[in-house]
Motif scaffolding. Structure first.
Motif, PDB file in Angstrom:
ATOM      1  N   TYR A 183      19.090  -8.780 -14.883  1.00 50.83           N
ATOM      2  CA  TYR A 183      17.890  -9.590 -15.093  1.00 50.83           C
ATOM      3  C   TYR A 183      18.135 -10.441 -16.332  1.00 50.83           C
ATOM      4  O   TYR A 183      19.077 -10.208 -17.094  1.00 50.83           O
ATOM      5  N   LYS A 201      12.680   0.935 -13.050  1.00 53.73           N
ATOM      6  CA  LYS A 201      11.371   0.304 -13.196  1.00 53.73           C
ATOM      7  C   LYS A 201      11.298  -0.481 -14.503  1.00 53.73           C
ATOM      8  O   LYS A 201      12.178  -0.388 -15.360  1.00 53.73           O
ATOM      9  N   ALA A 202      10.223  -1.244 -14.639  1.00 50.21           N
ATOM     10  CA  ALA A 202      10.086  -2.171 -15.757  1.00 50.21           C
ATOM     11  C   ALA A 202      10.316  -1.539 -17.137  1.00 50.21           C
ATOM     12  O   ALA A 202      11.064  -2.091 -17.953  1.00 50.21           O
ATOM     13  N   CYS A 205      14.007  -0.905 -17.711  1.00 47.11           N
ATOM     14  CA  CYS A 205      14.741  -2.156 -17.907  1.00 47.11           C
ATOM     15  C   CYS A 205      14.484  -2.719 -19.300  1.00 47.11           C
ATOM     16  O   CYS A 205      15.389  -3.282 -19.919  1.00 47.11           O
ATOM     17  N   ALA A 220       5.226  -6.639 -18.170  1.00 48.67           N
ATOM     18  CA  ALA A 220       6.378  -7.540 -18.100  1.00 48.67           C
ATOM     19  C   ALA A 220       5.962  -8.803 -17.365  1.00 48.67           C
ATOM     20  O   ALA A 220       5.379  -8.740 -16.279  1.00 48.67           O
ATOM     21  N   VAL A 222       7.132 -11.713 -15.241  1.00 46.82           N
ATOM     22  CA  VAL A 222       8.326 -11.811 -14.394  1.00 46.82           C
ATOM     23  C   VAL A 222       8.251 -12.988 -13.430  1.00 46.82           C
ATOM     24  O   VAL A 222       7.199 -13.277 -12.852  1.00 46.82           O
ATOM     25  N   GLU A 246       3.610  -7.793 -14.378  1.00 43.00           N
ATOM     26  CA  GLU A 246       3.926  -6.535 -13.703  1.00 43.00           C
ATOM     27  C   GLU A 246       3.772  -5.349 -14.650  1.00 43.00           C
ATOM     28  O   GLU A 246       4.001  -5.460 -15.857  1.00 43.00           O
ATOM     29  N   TYR A 250       6.584  -1.386 -11.575  1.00 44.03           N
ATOM     30  CA  TYR A 250       7.341  -2.472 -10.944  1.00 44.03           C
ATOM     31  C   TYR A 250       8.837  -2.171 -10.970  1.00 44.03           C
ATOM     32  O   TYR A 250       9.409  -1.856 -12.020  1.00 44.03           O
ATOM     33  N   PHE A 252      12.405  -3.547 -10.876  1.00 45.07           N
ATOM     34  CA  PHE A 252      13.068  -4.818 -11.164  1.00 45.07           C
ATOM     35  C   PHE A 252      14.034  -5.206 -10.049  1.00 45.07           C
ATOM     36  O   PHE A 252      14.660  -4.347  -9.430  1.00 45.07           O
ATOM     37  N   ASP A 256      15.716 -11.342 -11.700  1.00 44.16           N
ATOM     38  CA  ASP A 256      14.413 -11.504 -12.346  1.00 44.16           C
ATOM     39  C   ASP A 256      14.591 -12.101 -13.740  1.00 44.16           C
ATOM     40  O   ASP A 256      15.546 -11.779 -14.454  1.00 44.16           O
ATOM     41  N   ALA A 258      12.539 -12.206 -17.246  1.00 47.56           N
ATOM     42  CA  ALA A 258      11.448 -11.387 -17.767  1.00 47.56           C
ATOM     43  C   ALA A 258      11.148 -11.632 -19.256  1.00 47.56           C
ATOM     44  O   ALA A 258      12.030 -11.971 -20.040  1.00 47.56           O
ATOM     45  N   PHE A 260       9.006  -9.230 -21.997  1.00 42.70           N
ATOM     46  CA  PHE A 260       8.329  -7.933 -22.126  1.00 42.70           C
ATOM     47  C   PHE A 260       7.246  -7.974 -23.201  1.00 42.70           C
ATOM     48  O   PHE A 260       7.455  -8.517 -24.297  1.00 42.70           O
TER      49      PHE A 260
END
Length: 263
Positions: A183, A201-202, A205, A220, A222, A246, A250, A252, A256, A258, A260
């Motif tokens: 990402y 998941k978010a 990540c 996040a 996204v 998200e 979520y 990822f 993506d 992103a 945060f």
């Protein structure tokens, strides 16, 4: 593996035969594993005599590997339970590792590599014998590209009717084989890619960047790379409903972009 004919480039085994080359390398890995497995069996048997449970479990699994290796089959083709896979990693063997085969073709063949009989042989063989995949590259073309600027490389590739030498495909295929994806984070100063395992998941990540991001994760922002490029800007992506907020659940996706929010 070599998949091209060229009388000016001598093959160290006399002729071009990618299947033979694969079998030679595979056999060497299998023999190395067999030697290691037999040595580890002996070490663990000594501990098992003292009722060491870990050693006993090791011996049981190691002994299961021997007949498969003796049949000249890599351990990547043997089925294991999740618990066995965890234990298998502690043995530090070679043939259980996932493999992708790179078919090295000439520059002239890169555009129509799918019609190369050697490439066709490799694809069929590795799928049937190893449950593996392959991709096509041109090592010679890649060597030439390394000496050119980005713009010169693009023009050079156009002359061969391709967008890249195959290395990008190899990288993507390797990522996919290892269950990895990327990402992006993008700011005024830099754009950066971050590697994560598929299914993360978010919050996880976010933790790839810094542990504090995961601990204090809130949301996040996204948008997918393709949708951002198509929109032309973050503002336009928002207007089109492509820029999303998200939460913690979520999962990822590869590509993506992103931002945060964290506490």
């Amino acid at each position: 593996v070599r998949c091209f004919e060229d009388s000016n480039v001598v093959h160290n085994m006399g002729n071009v035969d990618p299947i033979r080359d694969i079998e030679v390398i595979t056999t060497e890995l299998i023999l190395a594993d067999l030697e290691s497995v037999e040595a580890q069996i002996e070490r663990n048997r000594k501990k098992a005599k003292a009722q060491d449970k870990e050693a006993m479990a090791n011996v049981a699994l190691l002994e299961r590997l021997v007949p498969h290796l003796n049949d000249n089959k890599p351990l990547s083709t043997l089925e294991f339970s999740d618990d066995e896979l965890v234990r298998l990693k502690t043995f530090n063997l070679l043939s259980p590792k996932p493999v992708i085969y790179a078919c090295n073709v000439s520059e002239e063949e890169l555009e129509k590599a799918e019609g190369n009989p050697y490439v066709q042989q490799v694809k069929k063989y590795v799928k049937e014998q190893h449950g593996a995949s392959c991709c096509v590259i041109s090592a010679k073309l890649e060597a030439d590209l390394s000496e050119l600027s980005v713009e010169e490389a693009r023009e050079f590739l156009k002359d061969y009717g391709v967008q890249d030498s195959g290395v990008s495909q190899l990288i993507r295929a390797s990522y996919d084989l290892l269950g990895l994806a990327s990402y992006f984070t993008a700011g005024e100063k830099e754009v950066r890619a971050w590697t994560f395992r598929k299914g993360m998941k978010a919050p996880q990540c976010a933790g790839v960047i810094h542990g504090d991001f995961e601990k204090g994760f809130i949301k996040a922002e996204v948008v997918s790379y393709d949708e951002l490029v198509a929109a032309g800007s973050y503002q336009k992506a928002r207007e089109l409903g492509k820029y999303r907020l998200e939460g913690k659940e979520y999962v990822f996706q590869d590509g993506d972009v992103a931002l945060f929010r964290f506490n």
